[in-house]
Motif scaffolding. Structure first.
Motif, mmCIF file in Angstrom:
data_model
loop_
_atom_site.group_PDB
_atom_site.id
_atom_site.type_symbol
_atom_site.label_atom_id
_atom_site.label_comp_id
_atom_site.label_asym_id
_atom_site.label_seq_id
_atom_site.Cartn_x
_atom_site.Cartn_y
_atom_site.Cartn_z
ATOM 1 N N MET A 1 1.037 -1.230 -0.073
ATOM 2 C CA MET A 1 -0.066 -0.223 0.012
ATOM 3 C C MET A 1 0.888 1.267 0.115
ATOM 4 O O MET A 1 0.572 2.032 -0.754
ATOM 5 C CB MET A 1 -0.858 -0.030 1.080
ATOM 6 C CG MET A 1 -1.695 -1.351 1.228
ATOM 7 S SD MET A 1 -2.964 -1.506 -0.110
ATOM 8 C CE MET A 1 -4.040 0.163 0.452
ATOM 9 N N VAL A 2 1.952 1.189 0.745
ATOM 10 C CA VAL A 2 2.809 2.415 0.792
ATOM 11 C C VAL A 2 3.327 2.827 -0.219
ATOM 12 O O VAL A 2 3.406 3.788 -0.861
ATOM 13 C CB VAL A 2 3.757 2.213 2.067
ATOM 14 C CG1 VAL A 2 4.734 3.588 1.994
ATOM 15 C CG2 VAL A 2 3.095 2.172 3.217
ATOM 16 N N TYR A 3 4.241 1.674 -1.040
ATOM 17 C CA TYR A 3 4.834 1.969 -2.154
ATOM 18 C C TYR A 3 3.945 2.147 -3.397
ATOM 19 O O TYR A 3 4.314 3.013 -4.170
ATOM 20 C CB TYR A 3 5.683 0.570 -2.534
ATOM 21 C CG TYR A 3 6.836 0.510 -1.723
ATOM 22 C CD1 TYR A 3 8.261 1.175 -2.292
ATOM 23 C CD2 TYR A 3 7.156 0.120 -0.576
ATOM 24 C CE1 TYR A 3 9.416 1.083 -1.697
ATOM 25 C CE2 TYR A 3 8.258 0.100 0.345
ATOM 26 C CZ TYR A 3 9.474 0.494 -0.363
ATOM 27 O OH TYR A 3 10.539 0.512 0.216
ATOM 28 N N SER A 4 2.632 1.662 -3.378
ATOM 29 C CA SER A 4 1.628 1.883 -4.410
ATOM 30 C C SER A 4 1.367 3.519 -4.324
ATOM 31 O O SER A 4 1.362 4.215 -5.271
ATOM 32 C CB SER A 4 0.420 1.256 -4.317
ATOM 33 O OG SER A 4 0.793 -0.026 -4.550
ATOM 34 N N ALA A 5 1.187 4.038 -2.895
ATOM 35 C CA ALA A 5 0.732 5.463 -2.735
ATOM 36 C C ALA A 5 1.966 6.417 -3.083
ATOM 37 O O ALA A 5 1.639 7.433 -3.658
ATOM 38 C CB ALA A 5 0.472 5.578 -1.109
ATOM 39 N N LYS A 6 3.119 5.910 -3.074
ATOM 40 C CA LYS A 6 4.259 6.544 -3.547
ATOM 41 C C LYS A 6 4.644 6.497 -5.057
ATOM 42 O O LYS A 6 5.597 7.045 -5.621
ATOM 43 C CB LYS A 6 5.593 6.274 -2.896
ATOM 44 C CG LYS A 6 5.422 6.812 -1.259
ATOM 45 C CD LYS A 6 6.697 6.667 -0.353
ATOM 46 C CE LYS A 6 7.807 7.349 -1.016
ATOM 47 N NZ LYS A 6 7.881 8.808 -0.566
#
Length: 822
Positions: free
Chosen positions: A483-488
């Protein structure tokens, strides 16, 4: 001579009953009383060789023990097996000696020695029935009593009418006569000490109940089964039959696990009936019953119990509320200052009860349990209670994140942070605190608030801190990292993490486990955001099929699986049928049935349903188009109201809902309102996102497209120019950026600004060269491949960080060398 078709029946051999000594009975009772502690603490691999050398167990026994799926399950099988070894001389003494000489380090020997102390300190009293039977007896008391003649038996016996005994609340307040069979050990002999056959398949549709039920806990008694008892549990016979007829090994394994689950649920239902009707022995608490412990410590199979609990709820019966109330009663009488094994076991039981009810979605009950636990633990100020409180507060952060109670998460974070500081101030405290789960929950909180940079920092720490022997938290960390790497918008690394999460989940938990479904759902999120291909649709269908088999009832995870498939079909624009609309509608229907009204999680399902409706409107007749768009508008407004209330008006979630509502308004030809909503979304994102955020640029691109469609070319050119100039594609082709270039060039050409159009055409060529199409497809076969160990994966994943650190260390060394020379 024997005639044809004649058979000789041999006299069956009658085995002599095993004579059990009183000492053996006492030792068996010691094992039963300490069964819970032994099952939780013992690791059988440390003592099996000793027991085999002593002849207490054989190869067949070890095979049965090894069939256990978890360390606790293996320990339980061993403890249940030992009472059948009374024919072996000194079987109990050999077991104790095995505990005193385990094949392990100092910590293992210390734990095993404490188990021996528990066994030795267990005092076995003679049953009260024995005292009353032999004390004060005289000749008159030994006379047989006079009985009246039995009544005549009717030719047509009366049929007893079954009743919902679980729903008789008035029974809780009535005095009920209790028939208890005491001194059952002496009467039943060796039959009661033979371990239960765990591998026996029980009949699925059998509702027959014995007249007496053995209630087991800290002590055991036979209690009469309530009259006219009828189980309210509905057995999914079709589901069981499909599993039984399937040739797949995974289906056979699930059938075996579900059969045991059903047996435990029937026992739990019956014991709850007895508790409600005051039929349990005096002082016997429901939460201390063995069957409750067997359910709560069966963590890998929680999901199999859910369909039966929901089945009982349809009859207004809630077993979990009774168990929670019983646990609260126990804890209120607990004295933590004395410590000891009772307190430790109570805390473990409480944590497992929290995990169970939270996974089931009973967050209010989880709050009740945690409040009671913390109140009790706050009465003591020692290191053990500090550690228990810290674990409890981190668990509190976890299920509040699950419930989207982010203010509650912040409160739990403040308390856990203060407690962590206290523990770390101790000379040996820094080695005790497990920060992996703590950082995962912080990362989740920060990402929900739209702070992707803070969330990124915490998930980086979490992946380094999580213990390799804790596969569940490894899966949680990997999923949050997706989720975090997708958000970035770090697409390639997000893909690596998504694949690793699914592979690790399958490796450690198999393909019929909630964590496997969770990993699949996170892969579907990544795929729908960035891949948008047919293999992503196939994975989403597999996720939905797996969720249906695993849960067998409507759960929030099943609703999320429907939503994932709807999104996958939408992004590949598969509009030849209405499957995308069906799955979006099913997801929303389930979520509304499972979640409270206006629950913050509902906005996810409303967003997907509204998106599906606006696409349905575009492919509908004129008559249906307006009504479909109005329904989409209503759902988007509801979602906007929910996120504005729970996330605050100025937030990324609120801005994205404004974008969706603006898109719907534009399709309804409400141009001014659409323009106002999209402008509002951009303003919100500028306040809560970095200036180069792709979410902000995507909102600008949406507004620019609106200007282009409604003949506002100059405004469109300004916005498109800003988007293509500031976007960071991170070396990966993004379709929406390509579309922005095309719209910008076409709009400039329509304004006869050919020179500017040519310049952007050159810029587009350079962008396509620097960001080639990333067309690598991830299939189900890729997701089922065997993963490398997590530690090795982490080393490879952080290779750039290692190289950077190596360069910095080398630079520091050069500087230090230069300073020494000077």
């Amino acid at each position: 001579m024997i005639r044809r078709n004649t058979f000789i029946l041999e006299q069956p051999k009658v085995e002599e009953p095993v004579v059990m000594s009183g000492i053996d009975r006492q030792n068996i009772m010691r094992l039963r009383i300490n069964r819970i502690a032994i099952v939780q603490e013992l690791r059988v691999e440390y003592i099996l060789n000793y027991l085999k050398d002593c002849g207490v167990i054989n190869e067949d026994d070890q095979r049965k023990i090894d069939m256990g799926t978890t360390p606790s399950d293996k320990a339980r099988r061993l403890v249940d097996l030992l009472p059948s070894k009374t024919h072996i001389q000194d079987w109990y003494q050999s077991f104790k000696e095995a505990l005193l000489n385990p094949e392990g380090g100092p910590e293992v020997k210390k734990r095993c020695k404490s188990m021996v102390e528990f066994l030795d300190n267990t005092v076995i009293h003679r049953p009260t029935s024995q005292n009353s039977r032999f004390s004060g007896s005289d000749a008159s008391s030994m006379k047989l009593p006079h009985y009246e003649p039995l009544p005549m038996i009717d030719k047509e016996p009366r049929k007893s009418i079954p009743q919902n005994v679980l729903n008789l609340d008035s029974e809780r307040h009535k005095g009920t006569v209790m028939a208890v069979r005491e001194d059952y050990t002496a009467e039943k002999g060796v039959r009661d000490v033979v371990p239960e056959r765990e591998d026996k398949m029980i009949p699925w549709s059998s509702d027959q109940m014995d007249s007496m039920t053995l209630v087991k806990g800290f002590f055991q008694q036979w209690v009469s089964t309530p009259d006219n008892f009828r189980s309210l549990i509905q057995v999914p016979e079709d589901h069981f039959k499909r599993l039984q007829e399937s040739p797949a090994l995974v289906d056979k394994e699930q059938l075996a696990a579900e059969t045991k689950t059903l047996e435990k649920m029937r026992k739990l239902e019956l014991v709850t009936v007895m508790a409600r009707r005051k039929l349990l022995p005096e002082g016997f608490e429901l939460c201390m019953c063995d069957v409750v412990h067997e359910v709560l410590f069966d963590k890998d199979n929680y999901h199999f119990y859910f369909k039966y609990l929901k089945n009982l709820e349809l009859s207004d019966v809630n077993l979990l509320v009774d168990v929670v109330s019983s646990f609260a009663s126990i804890m209120n009488n607990m004295e933590p200052t004395k410590g000891g094994v009772n307190m430790e076991q109570a805390v473990k039981l409480g944590f497992n009860l929290i995990d169970f009810v939270a996974e089931y979605g009973y967050f209010t009950q989880a709050e009740v349990i945690m409040t009671v636990l913390l109140m009790v633990l706050n009465k003591s100020q020692n290191m053990d209670t500090w550690m228990a409180k810290y674990k409890g507060l981190v668990k509190l952060m976890h299920f509040r994140n699950m419930n989207y109670d982010f203010q509650g998460v912040q409160m739990a974070y403040n308390l856990s942070n203060e407690l962590m500081w206290k523990i770390n101030m101790m000379s040996f405290g820094q080695d005790l605190v497990d920060k992996g789960e703590y950082f995962i929950e912080l990362s989740t909180l920060m990402l929900e608030y739209g702070s992707s940079n803070s969330s990124f920092g915490y998930i980086q720490k979490a992946m380094k801190e999580v213990r390799t022997e804790d596969p569940a938290n490894i899966i949680h960390a990997l999923c949050q990292a997706v989720m975090v790497y997708s958000a970035k918008w770090s697409i390639k690394r997000a893909e690596t993490l998504a694949v690793e999460a699914v592979q690790q989940a399958k490796e450690h938990f198999g393909c019929r486990h909630p964590l496997y479904i969770k990993a699949l759902l996170h892969f579907c999120h990544f795929s729908s955001e960035f891949k948008q291909d047919q293999p992503g649709v196939d994975v989403a269908k597999h996720t939905l099929d797996t969720a249906k088999i695993v849960y067998g009832c409507e759960t929030i995870q099943l609703a999320l699986a429907h939503r994932a498939l709807a999104k996958a079909l939408l992004v590949v624009q598969k509009f030849d049928n209405m499957d995308y609309h069906y799955h979006a509608t099913e997801a929303l229907r389930m979520a509304r049935g499972l979640l409270p009204d206006k629950h913050p999680m509902l906005h996810l399902f409303l967003h997907t349903s509204a998106s599906a409706l606006q696409w349905k409107a575009l492919h509908s007749s004129k008559d249906l188009q307006n009504s479909t768009l109005r329904l989409a508008e209503t759902q988007a407004i509801d979602a906007l109201e929910i996120v504005a209330t729970h996330y605050s008006e100025i937030s990324l979630c609120t801005a994205r809902m404004c974008v969706l509502l603006g898109q719907i308004k534009s399709k309804m030809d409400m141009v001014e309102e659409a323009d106002e909503l999209l402008h509002r979304a951009i303003v919100y994102m500028k306040l809560c996102q970095p200036e180069n955020s792709n979410y902000l640029l995507l909102a600008m691109a949406t507004l620019a497209t609106l200007h282009k469609i409604f003949n506002r070319p100059k405004e469109a050119v300004n916005l498109f120019s800003h988007v293509v100039t500031h976007v960071d594609s991170a070396g990966v082709y993004l379709k929406w950026v390509h579309v922005c270039f095309d719209h910008l060039i076409n709009t400039l050409q329509s304004l006869n600004q050919n020179k500017e159009a040519d310049e952007f055409q050159i810029q587009l060529s350079q962008w396509l060269r620097d960001n080639p199409v990333y067309d690598k497809q991830i299939t189900l076969e890729d997701l089922t491949a065997k993963p490398e160990p997590f530690s090795k994966f982490l080393d490879n994943f952080n290779v750039w960080e290692k190289r950077t650190k190596k360069v910095l260390d080398f630079a520091k060394k050069i500087v230090a060398t230069g300073e020494d020379k000077s």
